[in-house]
Design a protein around this motif. Structure first.
Motif, short mmCIF file in Angstrom:
data_model
loop_
_atom_site.label_atom_id
_atom_site.label_comp_id
_atom_site.label_asym_id
_atom_site.label_seq_id
_atom_site.Cartn_x
_atom_site.Cartn_y
_atom_site.Cartn_z
N GLY A 55 -26.22 45.18 -39.93
CA GLY A 55 -27.59 45.50 -39.64
C GLY A 55 -27.53 46.02 -38.05
O GLY A 55 -26.61 45.37 -37.42
N HIS A 56 -28.43 46.83 -37.78
CA HIS A 56 -28.53 47.28 -36.44
C HIS A 56 -29.00 45.59 -35.55
O HIS A 56 -29.51 44.81 -36.15
CB HIS A 56 -29.66 48.06 -36.16
CG HIS A 56 -29.50 49.41 -36.57
ND1 HIS A 56 -29.13 49.78 -37.71
CD2 HIS A 56 -29.22 50.70 -35.70
CE1 HIS A 56 -28.97 51.15 -37.90
NE2 HIS A 56 -29.05 51.61 -36.51
N ALA A 57 -28.52 45.54 -34.24
CA ALA A 57 -28.95 44.54 -33.33
C ALA A 57 -28.60 43.48 -33.92
O ALA A 57 -29.52 42.46 -33.68
CB ALA A 57 -30.59 44.77 -33.14
N GLN A 58 -27.20 43.04 -34.24
CA GLN A 58 -26.93 41.85 -34.97
C GLN A 58 -26.13 40.91 -34.29
O GLN A 58 -25.57 39.83 -34.62
CB GLN A 58 -26.42 42.37 -36.34
CG GLN A 58 -27.44 42.66 -37.50
CD GLN A 58 -28.53 42.10 -37.78
OE1 GLN A 58 -28.54 40.69 -37.86
NE2 GLN A 58 -29.83 42.43 -37.54
N VAL A 59 -25.32 41.44 -33.20
CA VAL A 59 -24.37 40.76 -32.54
C VAL A 59 -25.12 39.58 -31.41
O VAL A 59 -26.04 40.13 -30.62
CB VAL A 59 -23.58 41.85 -31.47
CG1 VAL A 59 -22.48 40.78 -30.76
CG2 VAL A 59 -22.86 42.68 -32.33
N ALA A 60 -24.80 38.31 -31.71
CA ALA A 60 -25.35 37.38 -31.01
C ALA A 60 -25.06 37.47 -29.46
O ALA A 60 -24.02 37.78 -28.99
CB ALA A 60 -24.91 35.94 -31.59
N TRP A 76 -25.99 49.75 -40.36
CA TRP A 76 -24.88 50.74 -39.73
C TRP A 76 -24.17 51.19 -40.58
O TRP A 76 -23.07 51.04 -40.89
CB TRP A 76 -24.15 50.31 -38.46
CG TRP A 76 -25.00 50.17 -37.13
CD1 TRP A 76 -25.22 48.90 -36.72
CD2 TRP A 76 -25.35 51.09 -36.18
NE1 TRP A 76 -26.02 49.03 -35.39
CE2 TRP A 76 -26.04 50.28 -35.18
CE3 TRP A 76 -25.42 52.54 -36.40
CZ2 TRP A 76 -26.66 50.97 -34.01
CZ3 TRP A 76 -26.14 53.03 -35.33
CH2 TRP A 76 -26.55 52.32 -34.37
N ASP A 77 -24.77 52.15 -41.47
CA ASP A 77 -23.93 53.02 -42.64
C ASP A 77 -23.17 54.05 -42.05
O ASP A 77 -23.40 54.42 -40.82
CB ASP A 77 -24.65 53.18 -43.75
CG ASP A 77 -25.83 54.30 -43.53
OD1 ASP A 77 -25.98 54.92 -42.45
OD2 ASP A 77 -26.72 54.25 -44.25
N PHE A 78 -22.39 54.79 -42.85
CA PHE A 78 -21.63 55.89 -42.13
C PHE A 78 -22.55 56.92 -41.24
O PHE A 78 -22.10 57.40 -40.45
CB PHE A 78 -20.48 56.63 -43.27
CG PHE A 78 -19.78 55.32 -43.90
CD1 PHE A 78 -18.46 55.12 -43.05
CD2 PHE A 78 -19.86 55.11 -45.28
CE1 PHE A 78 -17.60 54.12 -43.59
CE2 PHE A 78 -18.76 54.01 -45.59
CZ PHE A 78 -17.83 53.53 -44.73
N GLU A 79 -23.55 57.18 -42.21
CA GLU A 79 -24.28 58.49 -41.58
C GLU A 79 -25.03 58.08 -40.40
O GLU A 79 -25.29 58.90 -39.47
CB GLU A 79 -25.42 59.14 -42.77
CG GLU A 79 -24.46 59.85 -43.80
CD GLU A 79 -23.68 60.81 -43.49
OE1 GLU A 79 -23.90 61.56 -42.29
OE2 GLU A 79 -22.69 61.10 -44.03
N ALA A 80 -25.69 56.76 -40.44
CA ALA A 80 -26.26 56.03 -39.38
C ALA A 80 -25.31 56.16 -38.01
O ALA A 80 -25.72 56.45 -36.85
CB ALA A 80 -26.76 54.83 -39.43
N LEU A 81 -24.13 55.74 -38.25
CA LEU A 81 -23.09 55.83 -37.14
C LEU A 81 -22.73 57.07 -36.62
O LEU A 81 -22.66 57.57 -35.47
CB LEU A 81 -21.77 55.26 -37.55
CG LEU A 81 -21.83 53.53 -37.67
CD1 LEU A 81 -20.76 53.01 -38.51
CD2 LEU A 81 -21.84 52.95 -36.49
#
Length: 126
Positions: A55-60, A76-81
């Motif tokens: 998911g977006h914004a998931q890194v602690a 963050w799927d292939f097309e979103a990236l």
């Protein structure tokens, strides 16, 4: 406002993409702000280990923009990236990422394959 120009779909390019080329591109274009290893540090940008499919914004511990946090339920799927790497500010208005983007679609496919390889369980290709 006029619609943003469409970004060429990345799925057809992934079949011939090179994670090795993507690693070289990421080291040159992205490593000043991002790390890619498991447990790696956050810097100006978040660590990108296991980003594909997450998911977006998931890194602690990383202070994401409101624009990124608003997409936390989307992967963050292939097309979103693809869209984000092509032009971050166009793909996510309000992002803090100042990078102009990568215009070459094959280079984006290579970078995405490299990012996909940075996972204990890489997501299947489309």
């Amino acid at each position: 406002a006029p619609a943003a120009p469409a970004v060429e779909p990345i799925a057809p390019l992934l079949a011939n993409a090179s994670a090795d080329n993507g690693r070289q591109l990421a080291q040159r274009l992205c490593a000043s702000c991002h790390s890619f290893n498991e447990g790696g540090r956050n810097a100006v940008g978040p660590n990108l280990w296991n980003i594909v499919g997450s998911g977006h914004a998931q890194v602690a511990g990383f202070n994401y923009s409101a624009a990124n946090r608003a997409l936390a339920d989307k992967p963050w799927d292939f097309e979103a990236l693809n869209a984000f790497i092509a032009a971050p500010a166009r793909a996510m208005p309000g992002t803090r990422m100042a990078f102009a983007g990568v215009s070459n679609p094959q280079q984006r496919a290579d970078i995405i394959m490299f990012l996909r390889s940075n996972s204990p369980n890489p997501v299947p290709l489309p």
